[in-house]
Design an enzyme around this catalytic site. Sequence first.
Site, PDB file in Angstrom:
ATOM      1  N   LYS A  11       0.823  -1.217   0.000  1.00  0.00           N
ATOM      2  CA  LYS A  11       0.000   0.000   0.000  1.00  0.00           C
ATOM      3  C   LYS A  11       0.860   1.272   0.000  1.00  0.00           C
ATOM      4  O   LYS A  11       2.071   1.221   0.271  1.00  0.00           O
ATOM      5  CB  LYS A  11      -0.924  -0.042   1.221  1.00  0.00           C
ATOM      6  CG  LYS A  11      -1.924  -1.203   1.189  1.00  0.00           C
ATOM      7  CD  LYS A  11      -2.918  -1.110   2.339  1.00  0.00           C
ATOM      8  CE  LYS A  11      -3.937  -2.233   2.283  1.00  0.00           C
ATOM      9  NZ  LYS A  11      -4.994  -2.062   3.326  1.00  0.00           N
ATOM     10  N   TYR A  51     -12.577  -1.680  -3.420  1.00  0.00           N
ATOM     11  CA  TYR A  51     -13.070  -1.857  -2.049  1.00  0.00           C
ATOM     12  C   TYR A  51     -14.589  -1.682  -1.940  1.00  0.00           C
ATOM     13  O   TYR A  51     -15.095  -1.397  -0.859  1.00  0.00           O
ATOM     14  CB  TYR A  51     -12.357  -0.885  -1.108  1.00  0.00           C
ATOM     15  CG  TYR A  51     -10.954  -1.323  -0.727  1.00  0.00           C
ATOM     16  CD1 TYR A  51     -10.743  -2.451   0.070  1.00  0.00           C
ATOM     17  CD2 TYR A  51      -9.831  -0.611  -1.140  1.00  0.00           C
ATOM     18  CE1 TYR A  51      -9.478  -2.857   0.433  1.00  0.00           C
ATOM     19  CE2 TYR A  51      -8.540  -1.018  -0.776  1.00  0.00           C
ATOM     20  CZ  TYR A  51      -8.382  -2.146   0.011  1.00  0.00           C
ATOM     21  OH  TYR A  51      -7.120  -2.550   0.388  1.00  0.00           O
ATOM     22  N   PHE A  59     -15.391   3.795   7.380  1.00  0.00           N
ATOM     23  CA  PHE A  59     -14.024   4.135   6.986  1.00  0.00           C
ATOM     24  C   PHE A  59     -13.828   4.119   5.464  1.00  0.00           C
ATOM     25  O   PHE A  59     -12.710   4.315   4.985  1.00  0.00           O
ATOM     26  CB  PHE A  59     -13.016   3.196   7.656  1.00  0.00           C
ATOM     27  CG  PHE A  59     -13.252   1.729   7.399  1.00  0.00           C
ATOM     28  CD1 PHE A  59     -12.815   1.128   6.229  1.00  0.00           C
ATOM     29  CD2 PHE A  59     -13.908   0.940   8.340  1.00  0.00           C
ATOM     30  CE1 PHE A  59     -13.034  -0.216   5.975  1.00  0.00           C
ATOM     31  CE2 PHE A  59     -14.139  -0.416   8.099  1.00  0.00           C
ATOM     32  CZ  PHE A  59     -13.691  -0.996   6.917  1.00  0.00           C
ATOM     33  N   ARG A  87      -2.281 -14.513   4.732  1.00  0.00           N
ATOM     34  CA  ARG A  87      -2.884 -13.745   5.838  1.00  0.00           C
ATOM     35  C   ARG A  87      -2.114 -13.977   7.135  1.00  0.00           C
ATOM     36  O   ARG A  87      -1.997 -13.079   7.971  1.00  0.00           O
ATOM     37  CB  ARG A  87      -4.378 -14.061   5.958  1.00  0.00           C
ATOM     38  CG  ARG A  87      -5.136 -13.419   4.781  1.00  0.00           C
ATOM     39  CD  ARG A  87      -6.586 -13.793   4.741  1.00  0.00           C
ATOM     40  NE  ARG A  87      -7.403 -13.131   5.753  1.00  0.00           N
ATOM     41  CZ  ARG A  87      -7.847 -11.877   5.656  1.00  0.00           C
ATOM     42  NH1 ARG A  87      -7.532 -11.132   4.617  1.00  0.00           N
ATOM     43  NH2 ARG A  87      -8.613 -11.369   6.594  1.00  0.00           N
ATOM     44  N   THR A  93      -5.342  -7.183  10.686  1.00  0.00           N
ATOM     45  CA  THR A  93      -5.618  -5.897  10.018  1.00  0.00           C
ATOM     46  C   THR A  93      -5.096  -4.724  10.831  1.00  0.00           C
ATOM     47  O   THR A  93      -4.502  -3.793  10.306  1.00  0.00           O
ATOM     48  CB  THR A  93      -7.141  -5.744   9.808  1.00  0.00           C
ATOM     49  OG1 THR A  93      -7.619  -6.878   9.090  1.00  0.00           O
ATOM     50  CG2 THR A  93      -7.467  -4.478   9.032  1.00  0.00           C
ATOM     51  N   ARG A 104       2.676  -6.685   8.878  1.00  0.00           N
ATOM     52  CA  ARG A 104       1.992  -5.519   9.462  1.00  0.00           C
ATOM     53  C   ARG A 104       2.606  -5.118  10.797  1.00  0.00           C
ATOM     54  O   ARG A 104       2.671  -3.932  11.128  1.00  0.00           O
ATOM     55  CB  ARG A 104       0.499  -5.786   9.571  1.00  0.00           C
ATOM     56  CG  ARG A 104      -0.200  -5.668   8.209  1.00  0.00           C
ATOM     57  CD  ARG A 104      -1.620  -6.126   8.293  1.00  0.00           C
ATOM     58  NE  ARG A 104      -2.380  -5.804   7.083  1.00  0.00           N
ATOM     59  CZ  ARG A 104      -3.480  -6.443   6.735  1.00  0.00           C
ATOM     60  NH1 ARG A 104      -3.953  -7.433   7.492  1.00  0.00           N
ATOM     61  NH2 ARG A 104      -4.131  -6.107   5.637  1.00  0.00           N
ATOM     62  N   ASN A 114      -2.113   0.168   6.744  1.00  0.00           N
ATOM     63  CA  ASN A 114      -1.602  -1.103   7.267  1.00  0.00           C
ATOM     64  C   ASN A 114      -0.703  -1.871   6.292  1.00  0.00           C
ATOM     65  O   ASN A 114      -0.630  -3.093   6.329  1.00  0.00           O
ATOM     66  CB  ASN A 114      -2.750  -1.976   7.791  1.00  0.00           C
ATOM     67  CG  ASN A 114      -3.733  -2.363   6.717  1.00  0.00           C
ATOM     68  OD1 ASN A 114      -3.624  -1.921   5.582  1.00  0.00           O
ATOM     69  ND2 ASN A 114      -4.701  -3.187   7.076  1.00  0.00           N
ATOM     70  N   HIS A 117      -2.205  -5.463   1.612  1.00  0.00           N
ATOM     71  CA  HIS A 117      -3.510  -6.107   1.483  1.00  0.00           C
ATOM     72  C   HIS A 117      -3.297  -7.565   1.131  1.00  0.00           C
ATOM     73  O   HIS A 117      -2.349  -7.897   0.409  1.00  0.00           O
ATOM     74  CB  HIS A 117      -4.323  -5.440   0.363  1.00  0.00           C
ATOM     75  CG  HIS A 117      -5.557  -6.206  -0.015  1.00  0.00           C
ATOM     76  ND1 HIS A 117      -6.723  -6.129   0.719  1.00  0.00           N
ATOM     77  CD2 HIS A 117      -5.796  -7.092  -1.018  1.00  0.00           C
ATOM     78  CE1 HIS A 117      -7.625  -6.930   0.165  1.00  0.00           C
ATOM     79  NE2 HIS A 117      -7.084  -7.524  -0.894  1.00  0.00           N
ATOM     80  N   GLU A 128      -9.984 -10.186  -7.400  1.00  0.00           N
ATOM     81  CA  GLU A 128      -8.974  -9.125  -7.233  1.00  0.00           C
ATOM     82  C   GLU A 128      -7.810  -9.289  -8.225  1.00  0.00           C
ATOM     83  O   GLU A 128      -7.273  -8.302  -8.719  1.00  0.00           O
ATOM     84  CB  GLU A 128      -8.472  -9.134  -5.790  1.00  0.00           C
ATOM     85  CG  GLU A 128      -9.556  -8.716  -4.808  1.00  0.00           C
ATOM     86  CD  GLU A 128      -9.159  -8.869  -3.346  1.00  0.00           C
ATOM     87  OE1 GLU A 128     -10.004  -8.584  -2.477  1.00  0.00           O
ATOM     88  OE2 GLU A 128      -7.998  -9.263  -3.062  1.00  0.00           O
TER      89      GLU A 128
HETATM   90  P1  CMP Z   1      -7.405  -4.571   3.763  1.00  0.00           P
HETATM   91  O1  CMP Z   1      -6.943  -5.917   4.164  1.00  0.00           O
HETATM   92  O2  CMP Z   1      -6.807  -3.958   2.569  1.00  0.00           O
HETATM   93  O3  CMP Z   1      -8.995  -4.643   3.551  1.00  0.00           O
HETATM   94  C1  CMP Z   1      -9.870  -3.609   3.910  1.00  0.00           C
HETATM   95  C2  CMP Z   1      -9.174  -2.438   4.497  1.00  0.00           C
HETATM   96  O4  CMP Z   1      -9.993  -1.518   5.154  1.00  0.00           O
HETATM   97  C3  CMP Z   1      -8.212  -2.908   5.571  1.00  0.00           C
HETATM   98  O5  CMP Z   1      -7.149  -3.595   4.984  1.00  0.00           O
HETATM   99  C4  CMP Z   1      -7.871  -1.615   6.257  1.00  0.00           C
HETATM  100  O6  CMP Z   1      -6.848  -0.914   5.577  1.00  0.00           O
HETATM  101  C5  CMP Z   1      -9.168  -0.861   6.106  1.00  0.00           C
HETATM  102  N1  CMP Z   1      -9.866  -0.814   7.388  1.00  0.00           N
HETATM  103  C6  CMP Z   1     -10.458  -1.830   8.026  1.00  0.00           C
HETATM  104  N2  CMP Z   1     -10.985  -1.404   9.185  1.00  0.00           N
HETATM  105  C7  CMP Z   1     -10.727  -0.070   9.267  1.00  0.00           C
HETATM  106  C8  CMP Z   1     -11.016   0.929  10.226  1.00  0.00           C
HETATM  107  N3  CMP Z   1     -11.689   0.633  11.346  1.00  0.00           N
HETATM  108  N4  CMP Z   1     -10.581   2.169   9.983  1.00  0.00           N
HETATM  109  C9  CMP Z   1      -9.895   2.464   8.837  1.00  0.00           C
HETATM  110  N5  CMP Z   1      -9.611   1.542   7.893  1.00  0.00           N
HETATM  111  C10 CMP Z   1     -10.013   0.287   8.110  1.00  0.00           C
END
Ligand code: CMP
Length: 139
Positions: A11, A51, A59, A87, A93, A104, A114, A117, A128
Amino acid sequence: MATNRTLTMIKPDAVRAGNIGNILAMINNAGFRIVAMKYTKLSADKAGKFYEVHKERPFYGELVSFMSSGPIVAAILEKDNAVADFRTLIGATNPAEAADGTIRKLYATSIGENAVHGSDSDDNAKIEGDFFFSELERF
Ligand code: CMP
Protein backbone atom coordinates in the site's frame (compact mmCIF):
# COMPACT_ATOMS: atom_id res chain seq x y z
CA MET A 1 -11.35 -26.15 -4.49
CA ALA A 2 -8.41 -24.00 -3.40
CA THR A 3 -6.81 -22.02 -6.21
CA ASN A 4 -3.53 -21.55 -4.31
CA ARG A 5 -3.32 -17.96 -5.48
CA THR A 6 -3.83 -14.70 -3.64
CA LEU A 7 -3.71 -11.02 -4.51
CA THR A 8 -1.58 -8.58 -2.57
CA MET A 9 -1.03 -4.85 -2.69
CA ILE A 10 1.91 -3.12 -1.04
CA LYS A 11 0.00 0.00 0.00
CA PRO A 12 0.98 3.67 -0.40
CA ASP A 13 2.26 4.00 3.20
CA ALA A 14 4.74 1.13 2.76
CA VAL A 15 5.82 2.40 -0.66
CA ARG A 16 6.39 5.91 0.76
CA ALA A 17 8.40 4.46 3.67
CA GLY A 18 10.72 2.64 1.26
CA ASN A 19 9.61 -0.83 2.26
CA ILE A 20 8.82 -2.44 -1.12
CA GLY A 21 12.07 -4.42 -1.09
CA ASN A 22 11.77 -5.53 2.54
CA ILE A 23 8.19 -6.73 2.02
CA LEU A 24 8.98 -8.53 -1.25
CA ALA A 25 11.88 -10.29 0.49
CA MET A 26 9.52 -11.52 3.23
CA ILE A 27 7.06 -12.74 0.60
CA ASN A 28 9.86 -14.49 -1.26
CA ASN A 29 11.32 -16.05 1.90
CA ALA A 30 7.88 -17.36 2.87
CA GLY A 31 7.80 -19.42 -0.33
CA PHE A 32 5.38 -17.49 -2.51
CA ARG A 33 5.97 -17.45 -6.28
CA ILE A 34 5.20 -14.22 -8.12
CA VAL A 35 2.72 -14.94 -10.93
CA ALA A 36 2.11 -11.28 -11.86
CA MET A 37 3.29 -7.91 -10.57
CA LYS A 38 2.89 -4.20 -11.35
CA TYR A 39 3.82 -0.82 -9.88
CA THR A 40 0.81 1.42 -10.42
CA LYS A 41 -1.42 4.05 -8.84
CA LEU A 42 -5.14 3.64 -8.26
CA SER A 43 -7.45 6.53 -9.11
CA ALA A 44 -10.07 7.26 -6.44
CA ASP A 45 -12.62 5.69 -8.76
CA LYS A 46 -10.58 2.48 -9.14
CA ALA A 47 -9.81 2.29 -5.41
CA GLY A 48 -13.53 2.74 -4.72
CA LYS A 49 -14.33 -0.16 -7.06
CA PHE A 50 -11.66 -2.43 -5.55
CA TYR A 51 -13.07 -1.86 -2.05
CA GLU A 52 -16.74 -1.67 -3.10
CA VAL A 53 -17.60 -4.42 -0.61
CA HIS A 54 -16.80 -1.90 2.18
CA LYS A 55 -18.94 0.88 0.66
CA GLU A 56 -21.29 1.15 3.63
CA ARG A 57 -18.51 1.08 6.25
CA PRO A 58 -17.67 4.35 8.04
CA PHE A 59 -14.02 4.14 6.99
CA TYR A 60 -14.76 3.72 3.25
CA GLY A 61 -14.02 7.35 2.28
CA GLU A 62 -10.77 7.36 4.24
CA LEU A 63 -9.79 4.00 2.74
CA VAL A 64 -10.42 5.15 -0.85
CA SER A 65 -8.56 8.41 -0.29
CA PHE A 66 -5.57 6.63 1.27
CA MET A 67 -5.39 3.88 -1.35
CA SER A 68 -5.35 6.47 -4.16
CA SER A 69 -2.81 8.72 -2.38
CA GLY A 70 0.29 7.25 -4.04
CA PRO A 71 1.69 4.31 -5.97
CA ILE A 72 1.19 0.71 -4.93
CA VAL A 73 2.65 -2.65 -5.93
CA ALA A 74 -0.01 -5.20 -6.91
CA ALA A 75 0.89 -8.87 -7.29
CA ILE A 76 -0.64 -12.29 -7.70
CA LEU A 77 1.16 -14.80 -5.48
CA GLU A 78 1.13 -18.60 -5.71
CA LYS A 79 1.75 -21.21 -3.03
CA ASP A 80 -0.11 -24.13 -1.46
CA ASN A 81 -2.81 -22.66 0.78
CA ALA A 82 -1.94 -19.17 -0.52
CA VAL A 83 -4.86 -17.16 0.90
CA ALA A 84 -4.57 -18.43 4.48
CA ASP A 85 -0.77 -18.59 4.54
CA PHE A 86 -0.47 -15.05 3.20
CA ARG A 87 -2.88 -13.75 5.84
CA THR A 88 -0.70 -15.42 8.47
CA LEU A 89 2.39 -13.75 6.97
CA ILE A 90 0.82 -10.27 6.97
CA GLY A 91 -0.83 -10.47 10.40
CA ALA A 92 -3.99 -8.88 11.79
CA THR A 93 -5.62 -5.90 10.02
CA ASN A 94 -4.84 -3.74 13.04
CA PRO A 95 -1.03 -3.70 13.50
CA ALA A 96 -1.50 -3.33 17.25
CA GLU A 97 -2.97 -6.86 17.18
CA ALA A 98 -0.56 -8.32 14.60
CA ALA A 99 1.76 -11.13 15.72
CA ASP A 100 5.49 -10.52 16.07
CA GLY A 101 7.40 -11.05 12.83
CA THR A 102 4.41 -10.35 10.57
CA ILE A 103 4.58 -7.76 7.80
CA ARG A 104 1.99 -5.52 9.46
CA LYS A 105 3.70 -5.75 12.85
CA LEU A 106 6.94 -4.62 11.23
CA TYR A 107 5.72 -2.07 8.71
CA ALA A 108 2.11 -0.95 9.35
CA THR A 109 1.33 2.14 11.39
CA SER A 110 -2.46 1.98 11.90
CA ILE A 111 -5.56 -0.04 11.00
CA GLY A 112 -6.10 2.27 8.01
CA GLU A 113 -2.48 2.54 6.88
CA ASN A 114 -1.60 -1.10 7.27
CA ALA A 115 1.15 -1.61 4.67
CA VAL A 116 -0.30 -4.57 2.74
CA HIS A 117 -3.51 -6.11 1.48
CA GLY A 118 -4.18 -9.83 1.18
CA SER A 119 -7.28 -11.47 -0.30
CA ASP A 120 -9.64 -12.96 2.28
CA SER A 121 -10.93 -15.91 0.21
CA ASP A 122 -10.20 -17.88 -2.96
CA ASP A 123 -13.20 -16.26 -4.66
CA ASN A 124 -11.96 -12.75 -3.84
CA ALA A 125 -8.40 -13.69 -4.85
CA LYS A 126 -9.73 -14.45 -8.33
CA ILE A 127 -11.86 -11.29 -8.50
CA GLU A 128 -8.97 -9.13 -7.23
CA GLY A 129 -6.40 -10.76 -9.52
CA ASP A 130 -8.68 -10.12 -12.50
CA PHE A 131 -9.06 -6.49 -11.36
CA PHE A 132 -5.34 -5.82 -11.94
CA PHE A 133 -4.07 -8.39 -14.45
CA SER A 134 -4.95 -9.80 -17.86
CA GLU A 135 -4.02 -13.39 -18.76
CA LEU A 136 -1.09 -12.04 -20.81
CA GLU A 137 0.42 -10.49 -17.65
CA ARG A 138 0.58 -13.79 -15.70
CA PHE A 139 3.57 -16.12 -15.80
P1 CMP B 1 -7.41 -4.57 3.76
O1 CMP B 1 -6.94 -5.92 4.16
O2 CMP B 1 -6.81 -3.96 2.57
O3 CMP B 1 -8.99 -4.64 3.55
C1 CMP B 1 -9.87 -3.61 3.91
C2 CMP B 1 -9.17 -2.44 4.50
O4 CMP B 1 -9.99 -1.52 5.15
C3 CMP B 1 -8.21 -2.91 5.57
O5 CMP B 1 -7.15 -3.60 4.98
C4 CMP B 1 -7.87 -1.62 6.26
O6 CMP B 1 -6.85 -0.91 5.58
C5 CMP B 1 -9.17 -0.86 6.11
N1 CMP B 1 -9.87 -0.81 7.39
C6 CMP B 1 -10.46 -1.83 8.03
N2 CMP B 1 -10.99 -1.40 9.19
C7 CMP B 1 -10.73 -0.07 9.27
C8 CMP B 1 -11.02 0.93 10.23
N3 CMP B 1 -11.69 0.63 11.35
N4 CMP B 1 -10.58 2.17 9.98
C9 CMP B 1 -9.90 2.46 8.84
N5 CMP B 1 -9.61 1.54 7.89
C10 CMP B 1 -10.01 0.29 8.11
